[in-house]
Design an enzyme around this catalytic site. Structure first.
Site, PDB file in Angstrom:
ATOM      1  N   HIS A 174      32.775 -12.975 -20.982  1.00 22.12           N
ATOM      2  CA  HIS A 174      33.370 -11.595 -21.470  1.00 22.12           C
ATOM      3  C   HIS A 174      32.659 -10.393 -20.857  1.00 22.12           C
ATOM      4  O   HIS A 174      32.829  -9.227 -21.466  1.00 22.12           O
ATOM      5  CB  HIS A 174      33.558 -11.568 -23.142  1.00 22.12           C
ATOM      6  CG  HIS A 174      34.704 -12.432 -23.452  1.00 22.12           C
ATOM      7  ND1 HIS A 174      34.662 -13.249 -24.620  1.00 22.12           N
ATOM      8  CD2 HIS A 174      36.088 -12.908 -22.924  1.00 22.12           C
ATOM      9  CE1 HIS A 174      35.850 -13.905 -24.907  1.00 22.12           C
ATOM     10  NE2 HIS A 174      36.589 -13.799 -23.665  1.00 22.12           N
TER      11      HIS A 174
ATOM     12  N   ARG B 117      38.310 -11.637 -10.711  1.00 20.15           N
ATOM     13  CA  ARG B 117      37.202 -12.414 -12.039  1.00 20.15           C
ATOM     14  C   ARG B 117      36.909 -13.518 -11.619  1.00 20.15           C
ATOM     15  O   ARG B 117      37.634 -14.570 -11.492  1.00 20.15           O
ATOM     16  CB  ARG B 117      38.188 -12.290 -13.111  1.00 20.15           C
ATOM     17  CG  ARG B 117      37.602 -12.472 -14.279  1.00 20.15           C
ATOM     18  CD  ARG B 117      38.213 -12.163 -15.640  1.00 20.15           C
ATOM     19  NE  ARG B 117      37.553 -12.494 -16.941  1.00 20.15           N
ATOM     20  CZ  ARG B 117      38.101 -12.369 -18.087  1.00 20.15           C
ATOM     21  NH1 ARG B 117      39.298 -12.009 -18.341  1.00 20.15           N
ATOM     22  NH2 ARG B 117      37.218 -12.492 -19.094  1.00 20.15           N
TER      23      ARG B 117
END
Ligand code: ADP
Length: 398
Positions: free
Chosen positions: A182, A94
């Site tokens: 997000h 990520r």
């Protein structure tokens, strides 16, 4: 493809990992997950099987502080015997920022790593931590493929009108614009909306990702139209310890009149504000709900819900109406009171709470036929699963 995938989410004080098994065309299956938390202070490790049973737990004694490099060495040592005999296909990471260029995950080679490192000034508190394990793995296992998945990528299809601030052109061109974050969570939710309700998959939906960090994303046809986070992950909703949207004049005041250094002001806005700052008690929603009778706690909860409802109004305007509202992440999935208060504040949009279904976890938590009127839903997110899917897809395309 057959084998294992490791997914890493390295933050400022923790490294989370998940191990997935890939077999054929099916989505990768989670085997186990864990994290080293409290880096730089009281480090703790725990790992769980996919069904939640504990596999291992460790705590390091006071004074024996682990840094990120120590944590990676520890994880390597913990994982190695467990991976033995199975082929490791690659790692997925990520990475908070993909800049303007990346609207999809990328395979990381040296040139790509340099390009992503050049984005560190855009996310100085997160990007360096996200990239450090990629560099470390490249040095130790140069042949192992690694994929970077960006939190910004899902929002790159937004209109220019949505992405630009009303700032001088040269500043915009230097990279100061709304990126949004997000994205892996929103992308996962978009991918499951067709199974949740067909009207949501093709309609006007606002997703509320309410975790320690929090934001909203307006989607049409499963694509990002607008989002509450902007240039940084400070904007939009108040969060556990972050302030959310703030008049930029406040920052000048903090620096000029209250004599804070830029670093002190930054630390205050990221770590001492939000639910924690207002309540003076905690950033943890469970604790706040348990102490909601205390006036400062009640005020923190009321500000939180009011600001979510206001931003839902703003995103409904960007979408030209609302077909569905989706709650996800720790608070969105588990705090029935927060969902009830947000839905009540959005009655003007046609939402009417079904208290019984909200109490038992939905998935639909509003009254009436979702095909006929706006509805609200609980949909658990799976950022790690999204990372694994992307990683496998990219490795398969090599
Ligand atoms: P992160 O953004 O770190 O991934 P999470 O999505 O796990 O965070 O969300 C953390 C938040 O979820 C915390 O405020 C926590 O209090 C809240 N939360 C978790 N479980 C519950 C619960 N059962 N009831 C209310 N809030 C909860």
């Amino acid at each position: 493809m057959q084998g294992l995938l490791i997914v890493l989410n390295a933050g400022s004080s923790s490294i989370k990992f998940s191990v997935f098994e890939a077999a054929g065309d099916a989505p990768p299956r989670a085997l186990y997950e864990g994290q080293v938390e409290g880096l730089g202070s009281h480090a703790r490790f725990e790992a769980k099987a996919a069904d939640g049973t504990s596999l291992d737990e460790q705590r390091w004694p006071e004074g024996e502080d682990l840094d990120h490099a120590d944590a990676l060495v520890f994880l390597d040592g913990w994982l190695a015997p467990r991976l033995q005999g199975r082929e490791l296909l690659g790692l997925g990471h990520r990475v908070v920022h993909g800049g303007l260029r990346h609207a999809a995950p990328v395979l990381v080679d040296d040139a790509m790593l340099a390009e992503l490192e050049a984005l560190c000034p855009l996310a100085p508190l997160h990007q360096p931590h996200n990239l450090a394990p990629i560099r470390a793995v490249r040095e130790q296992f140069p042949g192992l493929p690694q994929v970077a998945c960006f939190d910004t990528a899902f929002h790159r299809g937004q209109s220019e009108v949505e992405q630009q601030y009303a700032l001088p052109r040269a500043v915009t061109e230097s990279g100061v614009r709304r990126y949004g974050f997000h994205g892996l969570s929103y992308e996962y939710i978009a991918s499951v909306l067709p199974q949740v309700h067909p009207r949501l998959a093709s309609g006007r939906v606002i997703v509320a990702h309410l975790g320690n960090g929090a934001s909203l994303c307006a989607m049409r046809d499963g694509r990002s139209i607008a989002t509450t986070m902007g240039f940084s992950a400070l904007d939009g909703l108040p969060m556990g310890t972050r302030c959310g949207a703030l008049d930029p004049g406040v920052v000048f005041h903090l620096l000029r009149e209250l004599k804070l250094s830029p670093e002190e002001a930054e630390a205050m806005l990221y770590r001492e504000s939000g639910l924690l700052g207002v309540s003076g008690v905690s950033n943890d929603m469970r604790e706040l709900r348990a102490r909601a009778a205390e006036p400062r706690v009640r005020l923190a909860l009321d500000i939180y819900v009011h600001r979510i409802a206001r931003e839902i109004g703003s995103l409904a305007a960007a979408l030209g109406g609302l077909d569905g509202l989706v709650f996800t992440a720790g608070i969105g999935e588990h705090s029935a009171e927060t969902r009830a208060e947000v839905v009540a504040a959005c009655g003007w949009l046609g939402l009417e709470l079904d208290a019984k279904r909200n109490a038992v976890g939905g998935p639909c938590i509003t009254q009436g036929d979702p095909a006929q009127r706006p509805s609200a839903w609980i949909v658990p997110t799976d950022e790690e699963g999204m990372l694994a899917r992307h990683t496998l897809a990219l490795l398969g395309r090599r």
